[in-house]
Design an enzyme around this catalytic site. Structure first.
Site, PDB file in Angstrom:
ATOM      1  N   LYS A  78       0.867  -1.186   0.000  1.00  0.00           N
ATOM      2  CA  LYS A  78       0.000   0.000   0.000  1.00  0.00           C
ATOM      3  C   LYS A  78       0.900   1.232   0.000  1.00  0.00           C
ATOM      4  O   LYS A  78       1.950   1.248   0.669  1.00  0.00           O
ATOM      5  CB  LYS A  78      -0.877  -0.030   1.257  1.00  0.00           C
ATOM      6  CG  LYS A  78      -1.912   1.086   1.342  1.00  0.00           C
ATOM      7  CD  LYS A  78      -2.771   0.941   2.608  1.00  0.00           C
ATOM      8  CE  LYS A  78      -3.863   2.000   2.683  1.00  0.00           C
ATOM      9  NZ  LYS A  78      -4.714   1.848   3.894  1.00  0.00           N
TER      10      LYS A  78
ATOM     11  N   SER B 240      -9.918  -0.390   7.218  1.00  0.00           N
ATOM     12  CA  SER B 240      -9.328  -0.192   5.889  1.00  0.00           C
ATOM     13  C   SER B 240      -8.658  -1.413   5.267  1.00  0.00           C
ATOM     14  O   SER B 240      -8.311  -1.398   4.100  1.00  0.00           O
ATOM     15  CB  SER B 240      -8.314   0.957   5.929  1.00  0.00           C
ATOM     16  OG  SER B 240      -8.983   2.191   5.936  1.00  0.00           O
TER      17      SER B 240
ATOM     18  N   SER C 181      -9.722   1.953   3.057  1.00  0.00           N
ATOM     19  CA  SER C 181      -8.822   2.701   2.201  1.00  0.00           C
ATOM     20  C   SER C 181      -7.830   1.857   1.424  1.00  0.00           C
ATOM     21  O   SER C 181      -7.268   2.321   0.441  1.00  0.00           O
ATOM     22  CB  SER C 181      -8.037   3.700   3.049  1.00  0.00           C
ATOM     23  OG  SER C 181      -7.162   3.025   3.944  1.00  0.00           O
TER      24      SER C 181
END
Lengths: 485, 477
Positions: free
Chosen positions: A75, A174, A150
């Site tokens: 990420k 997330s 997210s």
């Protein structure tokens, strides 16, 4: 070649079926072809191939671990030395860190090959991946739907079988919510299990890094590499790391006490298809000998409002460093200091980030601090106590991960409160600091449903074992988008 | 109307740790800009603070020395505000729960009495960097070498009643932090600075007046002048029918006055909240005991011992214990010559005078304790007189060697041979018949004249006591 689990790929590498360089080329080609998903912000082919060569050399020396030569993605919230780390924000579009995050170091040390940095909601603030400055990620199951957020890019990349595993971070859901919405597995470890060093902070008391992959075994393999003590993070706990993958087989579903919090099943606005899928999943556990109990988490409905005080409060302070002075976006030709601050931040941050900075600033302001921040901290303790009491009676708590399946792109983008409610089942876990994972448990309307399992502090092994046991009885985790729905 | 000033000080002592309070970067002063700032000091994304244990130990030392409570649990908070030399946009500082609680420090007043000044608290915090306003055109430069340097902010109760008392308190604290070796006390480099809270009230009134805070005073002289100026200003203001505004003021040493800071600079709402990156600081009784064991003898205790054991006057003991180095030096000299009073007189007299004259300190002094006690031994065993000793000391100071070498090279050994002195005495009497006649007529003050003549003739080397005795015998006999 590459669209298999981490465990299978590692076995193939070790048998010599293919090299890490071949595997990495295959992954890079797949990423290239899947550009429409917008799962990646940065792809690092040259560096990936160098790492793959090194992994092959390491394997040739007989020094390979379970992840050596396996391509993964990070990420874009994890700092990577020499590779732009944007956090999904215009603010950090040009930011190239001179250091690696702990998680990046550890996975590299284990021999995993980083192929790129995945898309995400800006500064991890969002539940749909629509707040990214680099544009939304599409759900591999339906390109008109969001992948959740997210960690939407990591989820989509794994779901589309571009990479077998990816890292994510989970502040209010997330990792788990996008895992649920894309039909993969995602684990949020206990707060303090994985070092936060080098992970761009959103809400420091809630943020935790974790793995995302297609099955529980792969989560276990990744977590064993990611967990561990790091003296650079004072909130990281010094505690031995079990071999999570080896522990999988030792778990038996028979006798496992599973609690169903009635508040999570009676909540308003939950998609009936989701509830049905979760109830069916619970029956699988029951059939395998698990003991199912009704439990209560009375303060459940307070979790979202508490979270939306604490997380923005911490974020408003954490994001103060992005001021245009030392790195990151700086406005052109500032006339004075105030202008430099206002325009650099005004231009660098998106709407949702600004909204949360304002909410958090307000919550911490003189005259409001007691009513908001302090009260929220008190309620946070009540929520933690609810879980502690419930976990005295059961080993694992089961619930839906999200109230609905993947929703349409744009459908909640203009309604922050509706967006915040997509995390109603995940947020309380962060407030309590507990570990939880989401695993695929069927479909509703052709879109994946995620089952959430919540465990005791540092009891990741039991969660992974329970998920693994479930996956021995079901094949939801091996369904992939495009094949069928 | 009679007015009374009420003053409280906030002292910032930079802790003498090798590395910063939350990072491993060096704290050494004077390096090139930004060469001692690591990713943590620069507030880079994702990096985290890790507390320096040594800074905590130093805080505990001060807590114990002030007879204060050391908190078993204290909390670091974030003080949020934007400024270019504050890289994270917040300063990490202890706010609601400081590491050191209520304590006290006794100061000496001019009338010889002492006064107990309350210490409200002392807390750990990080320093900010520096903004550089010259050499960057219309821009400012930022040097973050100082960012993250550990500070201990020591807050006094409003117990001080004059600028003089404030300075005495500040000096005492300055001496104490150096004694404890937790701060180098270098005020020019900003290692020890002061903010003063000042208000005035009619004498006898219980309530406090409205206070102003004077920021960043970095010398004792400025503290005294700024406070005196501020007291006068407030009294005049009130007497002219005005009232004091609670505000932050800066002292301008060139004009010798204080001025209000612009309102904007102090209109901050700092939005303090506990720093989620740092766990509460827990200090165990074991750690406190460990730190207690490594504490030096504290200045006030040492002073009392100097009075009791060496028979020194309280004032002299105070001077000699003002710094740990000076007290150690004195004790070494006293032990080396076995005469504490003589040692005290020399250390505070000729020795301190020479240091002062040449702008030297104990570390750079050309005469060490061993050398000085060597000189004093020669006075005590009558090899030289006190007067000749001054000459020998000066030669030692100029690097001519130790006392014995100089005495022997210059032939300064005292004449104690009675026949030699008798000869000199006889010659002096014979050469001054007129004075002899006057002396015998009753003008006995002329004794001094004859002593002078003899000493002169001996080149200062004759033992003065013997000269006196022999002269008296000859003149009176």
């Amino acid at each position: 070649m590459h669209d298999r689990t981490i465990a299978e790929l590692a076995a193939g590498l070790s048998r010599g079926d293919f090299s890490s360089v071949e595997l990495t080329r295959s992954v890079l080609a797949a990423i290239d072809q899947a550009g429409d998903l917008n799962a990646f912000i940065t792809v690092t082919p040259e560096q990936a191939l160098v790492e793959a060569e090194a992994a092959d050399a390491r394997r040739a020396r007989g020094d390979a671990g379970p992840l050596t030569g396996v391509p993964i993605a990070h990420k874009d919230i994890f700092c990577t030395e020499g590779v732009r780390t944007s956090c999904g924000s215009h603010m950090l579009d040009t930011f190239v860190p001179p250091y690696d995050a702990f998680v990046v170091e550890r996975l590299r040390a284990a021999g995993a090959v980083m192929v790129g940095k995945t898309n995400m909601d800006e500064f991890a603030m969002g539940s749909s991946n629509e707040t990214s400055w680099y544009g939304p990620v599409r759900n591999p199951w339906d390109s008109t739907a969001v992948p959740g957020g997210s960690s939407g890019g990591s989820a989509a990349a794994v779901a589309a079988r571009l990479v077998p595993g990816a890292t994510g971070t989970d502040t209010g859901g997330s990792i788990r919510q996008p895992a649920a919405l894309t039909g993969i597995c995602g684990l949020k470890p206990t707060y303090g299990r994985v070092s936060r060093y080098g992970m761009v902070a959103f809400a420091s008391s809630l943020d935790q890094a974790g793995p995302m992959a297609t099955d529980a075994r792969d989560l276990a393999l990744m977590l064993s590499a990611m967990a561990g003590f790091d003296p650079r993070d004072s909130t990281c706990v010094e505690r031995g790391v079990p071999d999570y993958a080896a522990a999988l087989g030792q778990q038996d579903l028979a006798g496992l006490r599973i609690g169903l919090p009635r508040e999570y099943f009676s909540a308003e606005g939950v998609d009936p298809g989701v509830t049905r899928a979760i109830e069916e999943a619970v029956e699988v556990f029951r059939a395998a000998g698990a003991e199912i109990r009704d439990i209560s988490l009375p303060n459940t409905e307070l979790a979202v409002p508490v979270y939306y005080v604490i997380a923005p409060a911490e974020a408003s302070s954490n994001l103060s460093r992005f001021d245009g002075v030392r790195y990151g976006h700086r406005c052109s030709d500032p006339v004075d200091l105030e202008d430099l601050y206002k325009r650099s931040r005004g231009e660098g941050f998106g709407e949702e980030v600004k909204r949360r900075i304002m909410v958090g600033t307000y919550a911490l302001s003189a005259g409001y601090y007691d009513a908001y921040y302090l009260k929220a901290q008190r309620v946070r303790r009540m929520i933690r106590d609810d879980f502690a009491r419930a976990l005295e009676e059961v080993d694992v708590i089961a619930a839906p991960t999200a109230p609905s399946t993947a929703f349409a792109l744009g459908s909640k983008a203009d309604d922050p409160v509706q967006m915040y409610l997509s995390d109603i089942f995940t947020i309380a876990v962060n407030l309590a600091g507990l570990p939880a994972l989401s695993l695929p448990a069927g479909f509703s309307g052709g879109r994946p449903v995620g089952l959430q399992l919540i465990g005791h502090y540092f009891d990741e092994a039991r969660l992974l074992g329970a998920a693994h046991g479930y996956q021995q009885h079901t094949d939801w985790h091996s369904r992939r988008p495009g094949a069928e729905g | 109307m009679q007015w009374e000033a009420v003053i409280g000080l906030e002292l910032h002592a930079q802790l003498a740790t090798r590395t910063k309070i939350f990072s491993g970067a060096s704290t050494a002063y004077g390096a090139d800009a930004n060469t001692q700032a690591c990713a943590i000091d620069l507030g880079m994304p994702g990096v985290l603070p890790v507390l320096n244990e040594r800074a905590v130990r130093f805080a505990i030392r001060l807590g114990l020395a002030l007879d204060a409570e050391v908190a078993g649990r204290s909390v670091f908070a974030r003080k949020n505000y934007f400024y270019p030399d504050l890289p994270k946009g917040y300063q990490i500082s202890q706010y609601e729960i400081p590491v050191v609680g209520t304590g006290h420090l006794d100061i000496d007043l001019d009338d010889g009495t002492s006064k107990r000044i309350g210490v409200t608290r002392a807390h750990l915090e990080e320093d900010a960097g520096k903004s550089l306003h010259e050499g960057f055109g219309a821009m400012s430069g930022i040097d973050l070498n100082r960012a993250g340097t550990p500070l201990l902010e020591i807050v006094s109760e409003p117990d001080l009643r004059s600028a003089k008392e404030a300075v005495a308190y500040m000096k005492k604290m300055h001496s104490l932090v150096r004694y404890l070796r937790i701060c180098d006390g270098n005020m020019q480099e900003g290692s020890f600075r002061c903010d003063a809270n000042v208000s005035v009230r009619p004498l006898g009134q219980d309530e406090f007046g409205t206070r102003t805070e004077i920021k960043n005073l970095n010398s004792f002289r400025f503290v005294e002048r700024a406070i005196n100026y501020e007291i006068e200003r407030q009294i005049e203001l009130i007497q002219d029918g005005g009232s004091v505004t609670q505000e932050t003021r800066l002292y301008d040493p060139d004009r010798g006055e204080t001025r209000a800071m612009r309102g904007k600079e102090e209109a901050n709402d700092y939005r303090y909240f506990p720093d989620p990156d740092l766990l509460p600081l827990e200090i165990t009784a074991d750690l406190i005991n460990e730190v207690r064991a490594e504490l030096p003898e504290l200045p006030d205790v040492r002073r009392a011992r100097f009075v009791a054991d060496y028979g020194l006057p309280n004032y002299d003991a105070g001077v000699l214990t003002a710094s740990r180095e000076l007290a150690d030096f004195f004790e070494a000299v006293a032990a080396g010559c076995d005469d504490a009073k003589l040692a005290a007189n020399w250390v505070m007299g000729d020795f301190a005078g020479a240091l002062n004259r040449d702008s030297l300190d104990l570390a750079t002094s050309p005469v060490d304790a061993e050398a000085l006690s060597g000189l004093l031994r020669r006075i005590l065993d009558d090899t030289i007189s006190g007067k000749i000793a001054k000459e020998v000391f000066e030669a030692m100071w100029q690097g001519e060697g130790d006392a014995d070498t100089i005495i022997s090279d210059r032939g300064l050994t005292q004449v104690t041979d009675a026949s030699e002195i008798e000869a000199l005495v006889d010659a002096a009497i014979a050469g001054n018949p007129q004075q002899l006649e006057q002396y015998r007529a009753g003008k006995t003050k002329l004794m001094g004249f004859f002593v002078g003549q003899v000493m002169k003739a001996s080149g200062g080397k004759a033992n003065p006591q013997q000269v006196n005795e022999i002269l008296r015998r000859r003149l009176d006999g």
